[in-house]
Design an enzyme around this catalytic site. Sequence first.
Site, PDB file in Angstrom:
ATOM      1  N   PHE A  14       4.968  -2.999  -2.398  1.00 33.05           N
ATOM      2  CA  PHE A  14       4.838  -2.659  -0.976  1.00 33.05           C
ATOM      3  C   PHE A  14       4.098  -1.350  -0.732  1.00 33.05           C
ATOM      4  O   PHE A  14       3.625  -1.100   0.373  1.00 33.05           O
ATOM      5  CB  PHE A  14       6.237  -2.570  -0.331  1.00 33.05           C
ATOM      6  CG  PHE A  14       6.936  -1.256  -0.582  1.00 33.05           C
ATOM      7  CD1 PHE A  14       6.649  -0.148   0.210  1.00 33.05           C
ATOM      8  CD2 PHE A  14       7.850  -1.105  -1.615  1.00 33.05           C
ATOM      9  CE1 PHE A  14       7.267   1.070  -0.023  1.00 33.05           C
ATOM     10  CE2 PHE A  14       8.463   0.113  -1.859  1.00 33.05           C
ATOM     11  CZ  PHE A  14       8.165   1.204  -1.052  1.00 33.05           C
ATOM     12  N   GLU A  32      14.102   7.002 -11.085  1.00 33.80           N
ATOM     13  CA  GLU A  32      13.081   6.936 -10.036  1.00 33.80           C
ATOM     14  C   GLU A  32      13.776   6.869  -8.677  1.00 33.80           C
ATOM     15  O   GLU A  32      14.555   5.951  -8.422  1.00 33.80           O
ATOM     16  CB  GLU A  32      12.192   5.693 -10.219  1.00 33.80           C
ATOM     17  CG  GLU A  32      11.108   5.617  -9.168  1.00 33.80           C
ATOM     18  CD  GLU A  32      10.134   4.447  -9.356  1.00 33.80           C
ATOM     19  OE1 GLU A  32      10.591   3.317  -9.604  1.00 33.80           O
ATOM     20  OE2 GLU A  32       8.914   4.665  -9.227  1.00 33.80           O
ATOM     21  N   LYS A  76      -0.104 -12.946  -4.629  1.00 34.17           N
ATOM     22  CA  LYS A  76       1.214 -12.964  -3.973  1.00 34.17           C
ATOM     23  C   LYS A  76       1.516 -11.502  -3.626  1.00 34.17           C
ATOM     24  O   LYS A  76       1.973 -10.730  -4.459  1.00 34.17           O
ATOM     25  CB  LYS A  76       2.266 -13.523  -4.952  1.00 34.17           C
ATOM     26  CG  LYS A  76       3.476 -14.167  -4.332  1.00 34.17           C
ATOM     27  CD  LYS A  76       4.454 -13.275  -3.612  1.00 34.17           C
ATOM     28  CE  LYS A  76       5.143 -12.216  -4.396  1.00 34.17           C
ATOM     29  NZ  LYS A  76       5.723 -11.196  -3.459  1.00 34.17           N
ATOM     30  N   GLU A 127       6.282  -9.140   0.063  1.00 34.51           N
ATOM     31  CA  GLU A 127       6.761  -9.782   1.290  1.00 34.51           C
ATOM     32  C   GLU A 127       7.139  -8.739   2.349  1.00 34.51           C
ATOM     33  O   GLU A 127       7.351  -9.073   3.511  1.00 34.51           O
ATOM     34  CB  GLU A 127       7.940 -10.720   0.983  1.00 34.51           C
ATOM     35  CG  GLU A 127       9.221 -10.056   0.473  1.00 34.51           C
ATOM     36  CD  GLU A 127       9.198  -9.767  -1.027  1.00 34.51           C
ATOM     37  OE1 GLU A 127       8.097  -9.611  -1.598  1.00 34.51           O
ATOM     38  OE2 GLU A 127      10.297  -9.667  -1.611  1.00 34.51           O
ATOM     39  N   ARG A 128       7.235  -7.448   1.935  1.00 32.39           N
ATOM     40  CA  ARG A 128       7.582  -6.436   2.923  1.00 32.39           C
ATOM     41  C   ARG A 128       6.349  -5.963   3.710  1.00 32.39           C
ATOM     42  O   ARG A 128       6.474  -5.406   4.782  1.00 32.39           O
ATOM     43  CB  ARG A 128       8.252  -5.247   2.238  1.00 32.39           C
ATOM     44  CG  ARG A 128       9.681  -5.596   1.845  1.00 32.39           C
ATOM     45  CD  ARG A 128      10.384  -4.433   1.206  1.00 32.39           C
ATOM     46  NE  ARG A 128      10.281  -4.507  -0.242  1.00 32.39           N
ATOM     47  CZ  ARG A 128      10.730  -3.574  -1.058  1.00 32.39           C
ATOM     48  NH1 ARG A 128      11.299  -2.492  -0.593  1.00 32.39           N
ATOM     49  NH2 ARG A 128      10.631  -3.727  -2.367  1.00 32.39           N
ATOM     50  N   SER A 166       8.410  -2.494  -9.655  1.00 34.14           N
ATOM     51  CA  SER A 166       9.430  -1.687 -10.335  1.00 34.14           C
ATOM     52  C   SER A 166       9.540  -2.090 -11.812  1.00 34.14           C
ATOM     53  O   SER A 166       9.153  -3.198 -12.199  1.00 34.14           O
ATOM     54  CB  SER A 166      10.771  -1.896  -9.623  1.00 34.14           C
ATOM     55  OG  SER A 166      11.063  -3.274  -9.611  1.00 34.14           O
ATOM     56  N   CYS A 210       3.602   5.711  -7.003  1.00 33.93           N
ATOM     57  CA  CYS A 210       4.010   5.683  -8.411  1.00 33.93           C
ATOM     58  C   CYS A 210       3.460   6.897  -9.151  1.00 33.93           C
ATOM     59  O   CYS A 210       3.854   7.163 -10.274  1.00 33.93           O
ATOM     60  CB  CYS A 210       3.547   4.394  -9.079  1.00 33.93           C
ATOM     61  SG  CYS A 210       1.770   4.331  -9.209  1.00 33.93           S
TER      62      CYS A 210
HETATM   63  P1  NAD Z   1       9.326  -4.616  -6.625  1.00 36.43           P
HETATM   64  O1  NAD Z   1       9.452  -4.666  -8.098  1.00 36.43           O
HETATM   65  O2  NAD Z   1      10.558  -4.750  -5.801  1.00 36.43           O
HETATM   66  O3  NAD Z   1       8.328  -5.767  -6.109  1.00 36.43           O
HETATM   67  C1  NAD Z   1       7.049  -5.940  -6.660  1.00 36.43           C
HETATM   68  C2  NAD Z   1       6.652  -7.407  -6.528  1.00 36.43           C
HETATM   69  O4  NAD Z   1       7.540  -8.197  -7.318  1.00 36.43           O
HETATM   70  C3  NAD Z   1       6.721  -7.942  -5.114  1.00 36.43           C
HETATM   71  O5  NAD Z   1       5.602  -8.764  -4.883  1.00 36.43           O
HETATM   72  C4  NAD Z   1       8.027  -8.734  -5.094  1.00 36.43           C
HETATM   73  O6  NAD Z   1       7.972  -9.853  -4.239  1.00 36.43           O
HETATM   74  C5  NAD Z   1       8.185  -9.191  -6.526  1.00 36.43           C
HETATM   75  N1  NAD Z   1       9.589  -9.240  -6.953  1.00 36.43           N
HETATM   76  C6  NAD Z   1      10.597  -8.428  -6.547  1.00 36.43           C
HETATM   77  N2  NAD Z   1      11.740  -8.751  -7.192  1.00 36.43           N
HETATM   78  C7  NAD Z   1      11.443  -9.773  -8.022  1.00 36.43           C
HETATM   79  C8  NAD Z   1      12.207 -10.535  -8.951  1.00 36.43           C
HETATM   80  N3  NAD Z   1      13.504 -10.284  -9.142  1.00 36.43           N
HETATM   81  N4  NAD Z   1      11.592 -11.505  -9.635  1.00 36.43           N
HETATM   82  C9  NAD Z   1      10.276 -11.752  -9.465  1.00 36.43           C
HETATM   83  N5  NAD Z   1       9.516 -11.060  -8.592  1.00 36.43           N
HETATM   84  C10 NAD Z   1      10.076 -10.090  -7.876  1.00 36.43           C
HETATM   85  O7  NAD Z   1       8.544  -3.257  -6.290  1.00 36.43           O
HETATM   86  P2  NAD Z   1       8.320  -2.592  -4.866  1.00 36.43           P
HETATM   87  O8  NAD Z   1       9.606  -2.035  -4.364  1.00 36.43           O
HETATM   88  O9  NAD Z   1       7.541  -3.484  -3.993  1.00 36.43           O
HETATM   89  O10 NAD Z   1       7.349  -1.389  -5.281  1.00 36.43           O
HETATM   90  C11 NAD Z   1       7.808  -0.132  -5.696  1.00 36.43           C
HETATM   91  C12 NAD Z   1       7.814  -0.022  -7.199  1.00 36.43           C
HETATM   92  O11 NAD Z   1       6.505  -0.275  -7.706  1.00 36.43           O
HETATM   93  C13 NAD Z   1       8.172   1.375  -7.678  1.00 36.43           C
HETATM   94  O12 NAD Z   1       9.010   1.254  -8.787  1.00 36.43           O
HETATM   95  C14 NAD Z   1       6.831   1.974  -8.055  1.00 36.43           C
HETATM   96  O13 NAD Z   1       6.905   3.008  -9.028  1.00 36.43           O
HETATM   97  C15 NAD Z   1       6.128   0.768  -8.598  1.00 36.43           C
HETATM   98  N6  NAD Z   1       4.699   0.939  -8.582  1.00 36.43           N
HETATM   99  C16 NAD Z   1       4.072   1.140  -9.771  1.00 36.43           C
HETATM  100  C17 NAD Z   1       2.717   1.356  -9.806  1.00 36.43           C
HETATM  101  C18 NAD Z   1       2.020   1.611 -11.100  1.00 36.43           C
HETATM  102  O14 NAD Z   1       0.807   1.674 -11.094  1.00 36.43           O
HETATM  103  N7  NAD Z   1       2.721   1.735 -12.216  1.00 36.43           N
HETATM  104  C19 NAD Z   1       1.978   1.350  -8.613  1.00 36.43           C
HETATM  105  C20 NAD Z   1       2.655   1.129  -7.406  1.00 36.43           C
HETATM  106  C21 NAD Z   1       4.018   0.913  -7.410  1.00 36.43           C
END
Ligand code: NAD
Length: 496
Positions: free
Chosen positions: A156, A389, A180, A183-184, A233, A288
Amino acid sequence: MTVAAPSATKLPNYVNGQWTESAASEWQDVMNPATGEVLAQVPLSGPAEVAAAVSAASTAFPEWRRTPPEDRIQPLFKLKQLLEEHFDDLARVITRENGKTFGEAKGELRRAIENVEVACGIPTMMQGYNLEDVARGIDEIMIRQPLGVIAAITPFNFPGMIPFWFLPYAIATGNTFVLKPSERVPLTMKRAFELLDQIGLPKGVVNLVNGAKPAVDALLDHPQVRAISFVGSTAVAKYVYARAGANGKRAQCQGGAKNHVIILPDADMESASQIVSDSAFGCAGQRCLAVSVAVTIGDAQKAFRDSIADTASKLRVGNGLDEGVKMGPVITKQSKSRVESLIGVGEKQGAKVLLDGRNTRIPKYEAGNFVKPTILDGLPATSELANTEIFGPVLSLIHANDMDEALAFLERNPYGNQASLFTSSGSAARRFRYAAPAGNIGINIGVAAPMAYFPFSGWKDSFFGVMHGQGRDAVEFYTEKKVVIERWAKEHSRKF
Ligand code: NAD
């Protein structure tokens, strides 16, 4: 034939060059985190809709793969033009659904466009190599070929930039693509796909499926999806990496982070506190590459603490579309309460709350998810929170006697997305660059975000895979190497 996107607040998917209404049984509200307003409803698409998108991408692949690279990049030049023309409009969509300021939204879009520009160099970047006469009269060549259908799953916090870490390279190298998005924050990609619809790509080359875990699982299990690009994450990154691997797919999975900055006494404190404040509190700490722990060394402790507290306390918090606002809300109500409860944990674990952003109320925006900049002073380096984090506007201050002790904190950190140093000493900088256990290093830089022509190099629990996103790594990741060894008629080799 392409039809216009339905204007209703129910968001469509984009499959095979058409906007299609989702048959999802579950829908989720998309909220403006500054106002609490419901902006739209996003479908949580299921496996059948994912299968339709993958099938469209798979059907489009053979012809797209045969299209010369020079022709494949022409739509990307058009895309760059359209993104420039709709720049402010897209940035406004990002701010409305994500909450970051309009300036920050424009910043992320600039980085998105940069990736489109770099992918236009594919005719050069995708070249293989060769050698004549590996044995007498025998030549060997290495060719890069696209894989087929690529899927990207994005988070997101950068609704406009992160999908573009992947899409331009994937299609320029001759693959077809299914996105994909989170969704937020699905509205930014809805708008971006309205532009992608106009650039002359054959139908099925790019597809958009809105959804959550079931859609992700369907992509991970679909036999025609060859590779997965994921950002999110750490827990989900690990899961996606394992499941993609078990299904024989290649995967690059960028995870969460906990980024340290070390402040040496010889740093320019005013500039260091300004830059670290931008890093820790910009995008409400939801980057991140946000610095979330500042380790001061020796005399830097008092000077930096006073300076950062002063800088952070002056940051204007509010709706990112309002003039003069420097920090927006966090993404959801749940996120706000999680961040606030972690501030409480820090206090219990021994930190002094130097600046307390809990219980923030912004006039006119009472329904917004605001947390003001928070500083936890003297958080014990061994506390659990020092390595957790938070993903909110919270900076912890830790003191160390010397660089050895500070580097030991970094070694204990399970994440390795970014580490920064502030100093005026070249030798300290070199030592840090050499030893710091992270993949993106900043020297007097607060957000060491690699430009599009460098890999986004997370390490440890911040990345699972081998090839990173962006630049040359993207070309490696989205192509398969083929080696050909050729022998031709003897007369020809004798002749010369
Ligand atoms: P998230 O892990 O909740 O979601 C990321 C994606 O995974 C979304 O598209 C979501 O629909 C999907 N998803 C969520 N839960 C899932 C599950 N149980 N099974 C399968 N798919 C699932 O992350 P977020 O809250 O959207 O983003 C924030 C996180 O992303 C933070 O931890 C941040 O550090 C990380 N991030 C990392 C980088 C990097 O380059 N390393 C860059 C941006 C964000």
